[in-house]
Scaffold this active site. Structure first.
Site, PDB file in Angstrom:
ATOM      1  N   ASP A   6       0.850  -1.200   0.000  1.00 34.22           N
ATOM      2  CA  ASP A   6       0.000   0.000   0.000  1.00 34.22           C
ATOM      3  C   ASP A   6       0.881   1.244   0.000  1.00 34.22           C
ATOM      4  OD1 ASP A   6      -2.139  -1.683   0.338  1.00 34.22           O
ATOM      5  OD2 ASP A   6      -2.712  -0.912   2.311  1.00 34.22           O
ATOM      6  N   MET A   7       0.297   2.372  -0.415  1.00 36.09           N
ATOM      7  CA  MET A   7       1.004   3.645  -0.275  1.00 36.09           C
ATOM      8  C   MET A   7       0.294   4.459   0.795  1.00 36.09           C
ATOM      9  SD  MET A   7       3.634   5.322  -1.151  1.00 36.09           S
ATOM     10  CE  MET A   7       4.292   4.724  -2.709  1.00 36.09           C
TER      11      MET A   7
ATOM     12  N   GLN B  29       0.066   6.967  -6.042  1.00 38.27           N
ATOM     13  CA  GLN B  29      -1.098   7.866  -5.920  1.00 38.27           C
ATOM     14  C   GLN B  29      -1.063   8.965  -6.970  1.00 38.27           C
ATOM     15  OE1 GLN B  29       0.446   8.619  -2.127  1.00 38.27           O
ATOM     16  NE2 GLN B  29      -1.141   7.554  -0.977  1.00 38.27           N
TER      17      GLN B  29
ATOM     18  N   ARG C   2      -0.358  -0.538  -8.655  1.00 39.51           N
ATOM     19  CA  ARG C   2      -1.782  -0.269  -8.409  1.00 39.51           C
ATOM     20  C   ARG C   2      -1.941   1.250  -8.414  1.00 39.51           C
ATOM     21  NH1 ARG C   2      -3.201  -2.741  -3.230  1.00 39.51           N
ATOM     22  NH2 ARG C   2      -2.939  -0.791  -2.137  1.00 39.51           N
TER      23      ARG C   2
ATOM     24  N   LYS D 124      -6.136   7.222  -6.715  1.00 41.08           N
ATOM     25  CA  LYS D 124      -6.092   8.693  -6.689  1.00 41.08           C
ATOM     26  C   LYS D 124      -5.331   9.186  -5.455  1.00 41.08           C
ATOM     27  CE  LYS D 124     -10.219   9.393  -9.436  1.00 41.08           C
ATOM     28  NZ  LYS D 124     -11.506  10.103  -9.605  1.00 41.08           N
TER      29      LYS D 124
ATOM     30  N   ALA E 125      -5.612   8.867  -0.779  1.00 41.16           N
ATOM     31  CA  ALA E 125      -6.650   8.966   0.255  1.00 41.16           C
ATOM     32  C   ALA E 125      -6.272   9.822   1.461  1.00 41.16           C
ATOM     33  CB  ALA E 125      -6.994   7.558   0.736  1.00 41.16           C
TER      34      ALA E 125
ATOM     35  N   LYS F 186      -9.557  17.914  -8.683  1.00 44.17           N
ATOM     36  CA  LYS F 186      -9.880  16.552  -9.146  1.00 44.17           C
ATOM     37  C   LYS F 186      -9.498  16.336 -10.617  1.00 44.17           C
ATOM     38  CE  LYS F 186     -14.015  13.713 -10.105  1.00 44.17           C
ATOM     39  NZ  LYS F 186     -13.411  12.413 -10.191  1.00 44.17           N
TER      40      LYS F 186
ATOM     41  N   HIS G 163     -13.256   3.750  -8.319  1.00 45.91           N
ATOM     42  CA  HIS G 163     -14.706   3.520  -8.449  1.00 45.91           C
ATOM     43  C   HIS G 163     -15.299   4.528  -9.416  1.00 45.91           C
ATOM     44  CE1 HIS G 163     -13.283   2.803  -4.304  1.00 45.91           C
ATOM     45  NE2 HIS G 163     -13.802   1.615  -4.545  1.00 45.91           N
TER      46      HIS G 163
ATOM     47  N   ARG H 226     -12.549   6.545   4.219  1.00 48.51           N
ATOM     48  CA  ARG H 226     -13.673   6.178   3.323  1.00 48.51           C
ATOM     49  C   ARG H 226     -14.784   7.232   3.400  1.00 48.51           C
ATOM     50  NH1 ARG H 226     -10.002   3.125   2.816  1.00 48.51           N
ATOM     51  NH2 ARG H 226      -9.569   4.798   1.382  1.00 48.51           N
TER      52      ARG H 226
HETATM   53  C1  LIG Z   1      -8.254  -1.355  -4.520  1.00 49.28           C
HETATM   54  C2  LIG Z   1      -7.930  -0.041  -3.917  1.00 49.28           C
HETATM   55  C3  LIG Z   1      -6.749   0.117  -3.199  1.00 49.28           C
HETATM   56  C4  LIG Z   1      -6.428   1.344  -2.633  1.00 49.28           C
HETATM   57  N1  LIG Z   1      -5.229   1.516  -2.011  1.00 49.28           N
HETATM   58  C5  LIG Z   1      -4.835   2.741  -1.608  1.00 49.28           C
HETATM   59  C6  LIG Z   1      -3.533   2.990  -1.093  1.00 49.28           C
HETATM   60  O1  LIG Z   1      -2.714   2.077  -0.967  1.00 49.28           O
HETATM   61  N2  LIG Z   1      -3.225   4.261  -0.741  1.00 49.28           N
HETATM   62  C7  LIG Z   1      -4.095   5.309  -0.883  1.00 49.28           C
HETATM   63  O2  LIG Z   1      -3.742   6.460  -0.593  1.00 49.28           O
HETATM   64  N3  LIG Z   1      -5.345   5.094  -1.333  1.00 49.28           N
HETATM   65  C8  LIG Z   1      -5.743   3.852  -1.691  1.00 49.28           C
HETATM   66  N4  LIG Z   1      -7.014   3.661  -2.180  1.00 49.28           N
HETATM   67  C9  LIG Z   1      -8.031   4.754  -2.062  1.00 49.28           C
HETATM   68  C10 LIG Z   1      -7.929   5.720  -3.243  1.00 49.28           C
HETATM   69  O3  LIG Z   1      -6.777   6.499  -3.136  1.00 49.28           O
HETATM   70  C11 LIG Z   1      -9.141   6.665  -3.282  1.00 49.28           C
HETATM   71  O4  LIG Z   1      -9.207   7.408  -2.102  1.00 49.28           O
HETATM   72  C12 LIG Z   1     -10.478   5.973  -3.473  1.00 49.28           C
HETATM   73  O5  LIG Z   1     -10.369   4.900  -4.373  1.00 49.28           O
HETATM   74  C13 LIG Z   1     -11.541   6.963  -4.018  1.00 49.28           C
HETATM   75  O6  LIG Z   1     -11.158   7.417  -5.294  1.00 49.28           O
HETATM   76  P1  LIG Z   1     -11.885   6.953  -6.651  1.00 49.28           P
HETATM   77  O7  LIG Z   1     -10.800   6.571  -7.614  1.00 49.28           O
HETATM   78  O8  LIG Z   1     -12.859   5.910  -6.378  1.00 49.28           O
HETATM   79  O9  LIG Z   1     -12.494   8.261  -7.261  1.00 49.28           O
HETATM   80  P2  LIG Z   1     -13.447   9.462  -6.625  1.00 49.28           P
HETATM   81  O10 LIG Z   1     -13.324  10.509  -7.662  1.00 49.28           O
HETATM   82  O11 LIG Z   1     -12.995   9.738  -5.246  1.00 49.28           O
HETATM   83  O12 LIG Z   1     -14.816   8.765  -6.612  1.00 49.28           O
HETATM   84  C14 LIG Z   1     -15.513   8.435  -7.796  1.00 49.28           C
HETATM   85  C15 LIG Z   1     -16.880   7.909  -7.386  1.00 49.28           C
HETATM   86  O13 LIG Z   1     -16.712   6.657  -6.725  1.00 49.28           O
HETATM   87  C16 LIG Z   1     -17.613   6.546  -5.634  1.00 49.28           C
HETATM   88  N5  LIG Z   1     -16.849   6.457  -4.381  1.00 49.28           N
HETATM   89  C17 LIG Z   1     -15.535   6.746  -4.181  1.00 49.28           C
HETATM   90  N6  LIG Z   1     -15.188   6.529  -2.903  1.00 49.28           N
HETATM   91  C18 LIG Z   1     -16.305   6.121  -2.271  1.00 49.28           C
HETATM   92  C19 LIG Z   1     -16.592   5.755  -0.943  1.00 49.28           C
HETATM   93  N7  LIG Z   1     -15.679   5.745   0.039  1.00 49.28           N
HETATM   94  N8  LIG Z   1     -17.873   5.379  -0.646  1.00 49.28           N
HETATM   95  C20 LIG Z   1     -18.829   5.349  -1.588  1.00 49.28           C
HETATM   96  N9  LIG Z   1     -18.623   5.701  -2.872  1.00 49.28           N
HETATM   97  C21 LIG Z   1     -17.373   6.065  -3.214  1.00 49.28           C
HETATM   98  C22 LIG Z   1     -18.488   7.755  -5.669  1.00 49.28           C
HETATM   99  O14 LIG Z   1     -19.603   7.484  -6.442  1.00 49.28           O
HETATM  100  C23 LIG Z   1     -17.626   8.789  -6.373  1.00 49.28           C
HETATM  101  O15 LIG Z   1     -18.366   9.785  -6.998  1.00 49.28           O
HETATM  102  C24 LIG Z   1      -7.349   2.431  -2.760  1.00 49.28           C
HETATM  103  C25 LIG Z   1      -8.533   2.273  -3.467  1.00 49.28           C
HETATM  104  C26 LIG Z   1      -8.829   1.072  -4.057  1.00 49.28           C
HETATM  105  C27 LIG Z   1     -10.088   0.957  -4.849  1.00 49.28           C
END
Ligand SMILES: Cc1cc2nc3c(=O)[nH]c(=O)nc-3n(C[C@H](O)[C@H](O)[C@H](O)COP(=O)(O)OP(=O)(O)OC[C@H]3O[C@@H](n4cnc5c(N)ncnc54)[C@H](O)[C@@H]3O)c2cc1C
Length: 307
Positions: free
Chosen positions: A129-130, A158, A179, A182, A184, A196, A227, A289
């Site tokens: 993970d990052m 990221q 992986r 975006k 977190a 964004k 997502h 989250r």
């Molecule tokens: C498999 C996986 C591994 C990850 N590992 C890391 C990591 O190692 N380090 C790190 O910094 N981050 C990690 N993340 C989190 C990532 O950085 C984002 O914060 C998270 O994925 C939300 O961004 P998004 O790409 O979904 O886009 P966004 O633009 O944030 O969201 C797009 C759409 O997705 C839906 N959505 C997004 N998040 C949520 C939520 N929590 N609840 C409900 N709906 C949601 C909403 O409909 C939103 O409009 C990981 C995410 C995934 C999926």
């Protein structure tokens, strides 16, 4: 709201309040099948039956005690054994600070290497993970060190970090497994793009680089952690344009988020993976989250009245 929630994720007081409240635990269940490994494995089997692979991660970060980091190592070894025994389609993903990075860098390398070796024996990939930007340099260094002995290791990068393009370019000669997410954590604008649009553009650029002919020839692999259905649509167009076969990459989503999209992608013949988090130390992770989608606070409010 996002900044407030991310600041809250670091509050010990809030953590004590939240983790003792039944209604918060109920709300957390939306994103986590349970606190135990066995509950996570049951959910893994269920997802596998729908054609979805899994990544398992035991929640916990910033450990200060060597014995705790040793216990995490033992836990993940057991996890890999249980995945093998139950013939599940699953990998594990670890946080460097959960394997001792804050205690001793050499200990973290040793523990992560031991897990990379266990994963290799099980025929799977170990993901790193990052975490927050204070750890980016050390995490990339850890990945480089592990790649000297293990090809079966992947690292998360990221898209929101300004430095990530240079990091990806520097890793490409290794044919890395990346992986893309975006990002977190709460980062200042000097470090991370606040807009964004810039983050999404960077994300797409990263996928394109990993899908370039030279990167693929070196064995590069992209796991697309998102997502964002608009972004997924754009990535699909790019994969088609660059002639990347569906078997050449995968999507990864978090447990409980965009379930419809998970199934739609499987039906469309894409590799899909769901990351299942479990464990008792869910508070900072859960706050991240909520920060991603403050509307998720509604689930907390609903659980307060239904629980
Ligand atoms: C498999 C996986 C591994 C990850 N590992 C890391 C990591 O190692 N380090 C790190 O910094 N981050 C990690 N993340 C989190 C990532 O950085 C984002 O914060 C998270 O994925 C939300 O961004 P998004 O790409 O979904 O886009 P966004 O633009 O944030 O969201 C797009 C759409 O997705 C839906 N959505 C997004 N998040 C949520 C939520 N929590 N609840 C409900 N709906 C949601 C909403 O409909 C939103 O409009 C990981 C995410 C995934 C999926």
């Amino acid at each position: 709201m996002r900044s407030l929630l991310l600041a809250g994720s670091r509050s010990a007081w809030l953590q004590r309040q939240a983790t003792n409240r039944r209604f918060v635990k109920l709300a957390v269940r939306r994103f986590m099948p349970g606190e135990t490994l066995d509950e996570a494995l049951v959910a893994t089997g269920e997802l596998n039956r729908h054609g979805i692979a899994v990544t398992l991660t035991n929640l916990g970060e910033n450990l200060r005690d060597r014995a705790e980091a040793d216990a995490v190592l033992a836990h993940y070894r057991l996890t890999l054994d249980k995945i093998r025994d139950a013939k599940l389609h699953a990998e594990v993903s670890v946080k460097p600070t959960q394997l001792g990075l804050d205690i001793d860098r050499a200990l973290c390398i040793e523990h992560t290497r031991a897990l990379a070796e266990a994963a290799r024996i099980h025929g799977s990939r170990l993901w790193i993970d990052m975490e927050g930007s204070a750890y980016t340099e050390a995490t990339i260094g850890l990945y480089r060190t592990l790649r000297e002995t293990h090809a079966n290791v992947g690292v998360c990068l990221q898209a929101y970090l300004r430095r990530t393009r240079a990091d990806l370019e520097s890793l490409l000669p290794l044919g890395p497994a990346i992986r893309i997410v975006k990002g977190a954590y709460a980062e200042p604008p000097e470090i991370a793009f606040p807009d964004k649009r810039d983050v999404d553009e960077n994300y797409h650029w990263m996928a394109e680089r990993l899908w370039s002919a030279e990167a693929r020839a070196k064995g590069a692999w992209a796991t697309l952690g998102t997502h964002d259905t608009l972004l997924i649509g754009k990535l699909e167009g790019t994969a088609l344009r660059l002639d990347v076969p569906a078997s050449g990459y995968e999507y990864a989503l978090l447990f409980g988020i965009q379930r419809g999209e998970q199934l739609r992608l499987v039906k469309a013949g894409r590799n899909v993976r769901v990351l299942i988090s479990y464990g008792a130390h869910w508070f900072p992770w859960y706050m991240r989250r909520l920060a991603e989608r403050p509307a998720n606070l509604l689930f907390v409010a609903k659980s307060m009245f239904s629980g």
